[in-house]
Scaffold this motif. Structure first.
Motif, short mmCIF file in Angstrom:
data_model
loop_
_atom_site.label_atom_id
_atom_site.label_comp_id
_atom_site.label_asym_id
_atom_site.label_seq_id
_atom_site.Cartn_x
_atom_site.Cartn_y
_atom_site.Cartn_z
N ARG A 137 -13.54 -0.35 1.76
CA ARG A 137 -12.31 -0.88 1.18
C ARG A 137 -11.14 -0.42 2.03
NH1 ARG A 137 -10.44 -3.50 -2.73
NH2 ARG A 137 -12.43 -3.61 -3.84
N GLU A 156 0.83 -1.21 0.00
CA GLU A 156 0.00 0.00 0.00
C GLU A 156 0.86 1.25 0.00
OE1 GLU A 156 -3.64 0.29 0.24
OE2 GLU A 156 -3.51 -1.78 -0.46
N ARG A 209 -6.09 -2.30 -1.42
CA ARG A 209 -6.36 -2.41 -2.85
C ARG A 209 -6.62 -3.86 -3.25
NH1 ARG A 209 -1.86 1.12 -2.56
NH2 ARG A 209 -2.39 3.26 -3.13
N LYS A 210 -7.51 -4.03 -4.21
CA LYS A 210 -7.87 -5.37 -4.68
C LYS A 210 -6.65 -6.13 -5.17
CE LYS A 210 -10.97 -7.70 -7.95
NZ LYS A 210 -12.04 -7.48 -8.98
#
Length: 308
Positions: A221, A73, A224-225
């Motif tokens: 969220r 991230e 991140r995916k």
């Protein structure tokens, strides 16, 4: 479902006595080998639990998942994997020989100790105080547990006895792999490994990963995916030390173990799993945790390699 969960717990308790608590870290040797618990959490935050599922234990190598996510991230995939490979190894998690002889330019993967120390060094922050605060805050974000902290007694025990890790750090410093002060990075790494959590905490992290970065309780969220995908893949190939291949066949769930007795599992699109059992096998994995996860995987068809 209730009978199935009872049976899974029973399977874990049957085998716990055949393992041994970690003894190379003196504080971990105080663990009760008969402790067994687990949490199965769906992607809405609903969970079923058995045994000692709210008992705190040090997450140890499970924190490698947390710091890898935070580094990804912070600085992104390309930069992280300039410093560490993503390849499995058949050697023990604290091996010096495999690192020096087979792959001296950078560690094999972020789930072995050398790779995890490098990843920890990449996390943003000025000095270890700011970095550990960021790691703890990020752990709280993932688990929803606002009381996240590390066990100072275990940290001091690891620091006093962590000579193998110290050797790895100084070897990496000598080859230019590790940037910064090895003692400061080691100190941060020992703090990180001493973070306390429960089966519920690690099941929640598993559910975040299973939902591709969406928190099961808040619906927000939090990662991140793509980072969730990367970490689940590395967990599958490297997360159970040098038993990762065997575990992929017998269970087929992306997972990460720690010598504190925990196992974090993430079943894509379905569940987060957290198990606890401080009695370990020869490779450093919880015997009860593996047995319970294998049972749940068979009965609920959780393997990511399931056909049909």
């Amino acid at each position: 479902m209730e009978d199935l969960l009872n049976k899974a717990y029973e399977e874990g308790t049957k085998v716990a006595a055949s393992g041994n608590v970690a003894s190379y870290i003196p504080e971990l040797e105080k663990g009760n080998p008969e402790d067994v618990g687990f949490v199965l959490m769906d992607l809405k935050g609903n969970y079923k639990a058995r045994g000692q599922y709210l008992k705190s234990f040090t997450l140890q190598s499970i924190t490698k998942v947390i710091t890898l996510l935070l580094a990804l991230e912070d600085i992104g995939e390309e930069e992280v994997f300039k410093h560490v490979h993503m390849e499995p190894t058949g050697d023990p998690f604290n091996s010096i020989m495999s690192f020096e002889v087979k792959n001296p330019e950078k560690p094999f993967n972020p789930m072995i100790n050398a790779g995890a120390m490098v990843v920890t060094s990449l996390i943003r922050g000025e000095g270890k105080k700011e970095k550990i605060e960021r790691i703890l805050k990020f752990t709280s974000l993932l688990t929803g547990n606002k009381e996240t902290h590390y066990d100072r007694t275990v940290y001091e025990s690891e620091k006093a006895t962590g000579n193998r890790n110290r050797s790895l750090a100084y070897f990496m410093k000598s080859t230019g792999i590790m940037k910064g002060d090895p003692e400061e990075i080691l100190d941060l790494y020992f703090m990180q490994c001493s973070i306390l959590g429960t089966c519920k905490d690690i099941a929640t992290i598993g559910a975040v990963l299973a939902a591709n970065g969406i928190h099961p309780v808040t619906g927000e969220r939090v990662i991140r995916k793509e980072n969730a995908r990367i970490v689940k893949t590395i967990m599958t190939t490297c997360g159970m030390y040098d038993a990762s291949g065997e575990f992929a066949v017998s269970c087929g769930v992306p997972a990460k173990s720690g010598v504190g007795g925990g196992i974090l599992g993430a079943v894509p699109g379905r569940y987060g799993i957290g198990t606890f059992g401080p009695a370990l096998d020869a490779k450093g994995n919880s015997i009860a945790g593996i047995r319970m996860m294998e049972y749940l995987s068979r009965k609920l068809e959780l393997s990511i390699f399931q056909i049909g």
